[in-house]
Design a protein around this motif. Sequence first.
Motif, PDB file in Angstrom:
ATOM      1  N   UNK A 119      26.083  37.417  28.671  1.00 30.40           N
ATOM      2  CA  UNK A 119      24.724  37.959  28.539  1.00 30.40           C
ATOM      3  C   UNK A 119      23.695  36.875  28.222  1.00 30.40           C
ATOM      4  N   UNK A 120      24.088  35.641  28.326  1.00 29.28           N
ATOM      5  CA  UNK A 120      23.103  34.568  28.115  1.00 29.28           C
ATOM      6  C   UNK A 120      23.452  33.686  26.941  1.00 29.28           C
ATOM      7  N   UNK A 121      22.987  32.436  27.027  1.00 28.19           N
ATOM      8  CA  UNK A 121      23.343  31.437  26.016  1.00 28.19           C
ATOM      9  C   UNK A 121      22.824  31.778  24.628  1.00 28.19           C
ATOM     10  N   UNK A 122      21.679  32.482  24.566  1.00 26.55           N
ATOM     11  CA  UNK A 122      21.119  32.752  23.240  1.00 26.55           C
ATOM     12  C   UNK A 122      22.004  33.681  22.417  1.00 26.55           C
ATOM     13  N   UNK A 123      22.919  34.370  23.070  1.00 26.25           N
ATOM     14  CA  UNK A 123      23.784  35.273  22.295  1.00 26.25           C
ATOM     15  C   UNK A 123      25.181  34.706  22.078  1.00 26.25           C
TER      16      UNK A 123
ATOM     17  N   UNK B  13      32.075  38.747  35.176  1.00 23.45           N
ATOM     18  CA  UNK B  13      30.929  39.059  34.312  1.00 23.45           C
ATOM     19  C   UNK B  13      31.241  38.900  32.822  1.00 23.45           C
ATOM     20  N   UNK B  14      32.432  38.370  32.522  1.00 21.52           N
ATOM     21  CA  UNK B  14      32.787  38.241  31.109  1.00 21.52           C
ATOM     22  C   UNK B  14      32.758  36.781  30.674  1.00 21.52           C
ATOM     23  N   UNK B  15      32.552  36.584  29.360  1.00 19.27           N
ATOM     24  CA  UNK B  15      32.415  35.223  28.830  1.00 19.27           C
ATOM     25  C   UNK B  15      33.785  34.571  28.625  1.00 19.27           C
ATOM     26  N   UNK B  16      33.762  33.245  28.592  1.00 21.08           N
ATOM     27  CA  UNK B  16      34.991  32.475  28.400  1.00 21.08           C
ATOM     28  C   UNK B  16      35.089  32.061  26.925  1.00 21.08           C
TER      29      UNK B  16
ATOM     30  N   UNK C 168      24.207  44.484  30.424  1.00 26.63           N
ATOM     31  CA  UNK C 168      25.531  44.604  29.797  1.00 26.63           C
ATOM     32  C   UNK C 168      25.410  44.490  28.281  1.00 26.63           C
ATOM     33  N   UNK C 169      26.228  45.261  27.526  1.00 30.64           N
ATOM     34  CA  UNK C 169      26.257  45.086  26.071  1.00 30.64           C
ATOM     35  C   UNK C 169      26.871  43.717  25.745  1.00 30.64           C
ATOM     36  N   UNK C 170      26.709  43.268  24.508  1.00 33.70           N
ATOM     37  CA  UNK C 170      27.241  41.955  24.137  1.00 33.70           C
ATOM     38  C   UNK C 170      28.764  41.968  24.076  1.00 33.70           C
ATOM     39  N   UNK C 171      29.302  43.010  23.467  1.00 29.37           N
ATOM     40  CA  UNK C 171      30.748  43.069  23.257  1.00 29.37           C
ATOM     41  C   UNK C 171      31.232  44.482  23.533  1.00 29.37           C
TER      42      UNK C 171
END
Length: 417
Positions: free
Chosen positions: A308-312, A102-105, A83-86
């Motif tokens: 997409x993961x904590x590093x991003x 699949x989306x961030x909070x 998935x792309x970041x944004x």
Amino acid sequence: MRTIAKLAAGTALLALSAGSASAQDKSVEVLHWWTAGGEAAAVNVLKENLEGEGVSWTDMPVAGGGGTQAMTALRARVTSGDAPTAVQMLGFDIKDWAELGVVANLNDLAAEEGWDDVVPAALQEFSKYDGNWIAAPVNVHSTNWLWVNKEAFDAAGGEEPTDFAGLIAMLDSFKEQGITPLAHGGQPWQDATLWENVVLSVGGMDFYRDAVIELNEEALTGDTMREVFDNMTQLATYFDENFSGRDWNLASAMVIEGEAGAQQMGDWAKGEFLRADLTPGEDFVCMRFPGTQGSVLFNSDQFVMFEVGDDQREAQNLMASAVMDPAFQVAFNTVKGSVPARTDVEDTEFDDCGKKGMADLAEAAESGNLAGSMAHGHAQPAAVKEAMYDVITQHLNGQITTDEALERLPQAVASAQ
Ligand code: BGC
């Protein structure tokens, strides 16, 4: 959603494991469909803003207004666990992706920055899922506008038409002036944008709600809808012969160059006029589509962050925060043609069309005459929207009659639900 839901849930989840919790990666890959001149200029405002914060930008542009192609590209990326970041997204698409988990909070950032207090309720409806912030709204666009060449307008008498008959009289004058009366790009999303304007013009906001939002069968098949389709047929007689498949910005260019009198399009068209160094009121006129004064059909571009993961996470938060920054909302929207997605931004920096857009939006929200654009994903989920696109486009291209359109519209909508 139905299409998206068909993705194996497991493949969507692959995206979750893509990142590692190691060093922060201060870069964002952004999927969007801002590929026309004015749109690209607006994207640059965001890109440069982020670069100033030390966040690098990887561009993933997928052309096509309304975002249908962008959403197809997104499905492919998520399916392959990448998935792309944004992602730029509209209305119901946001809900659909949120439903997949699949989306961030964005709750922490939203609370810190007080988004609840400044984002209009009509947008929060799409920025939140299950009460959680999942998207940062960058703007509010409106689709019920007409963009008119000033010279042609003056030659037509210089009076803004206020109903459909007045529009026809102005188009007749453009015809007599020897220019294409109505510049149109024959692509399903553009046909649908024109159609929703005609629905609002002919039937008013209550009818728009009944037909397009409630999908009331009587409204979809009755006399008012018949008039809508008949008016579409009439409008098509004012297109030039090369309208099929034309991109919207090329239709704007026809008005800019004086080859055409007017274009019906959302206010992203203003971005093209500004890019060509034209000034509202002097070189072009923005007016509400005749018969729709006092009402606003809106769509809002929002950025959805994918998990997409904590590093991003840091880069994602920096991007969401940059998008919500009041000064950025001014810098971006004055270029894009849209208006801010916050209620606490002054209109001082905006040109006359932008000021009108902001005032109209506030007034329509107040009077209950604000509704989501169907063509741009704010009235129906993608499946229903695309079913409506099909009928509208076939009719506009003369492949089906008005009688057939009235018969097929409720059927298409029912089978897509
Ligand atoms: C988007 C706008 C965009 C337009 C044409 C709309 O769906 O909301 O931001 O400029 O499509 O690409």
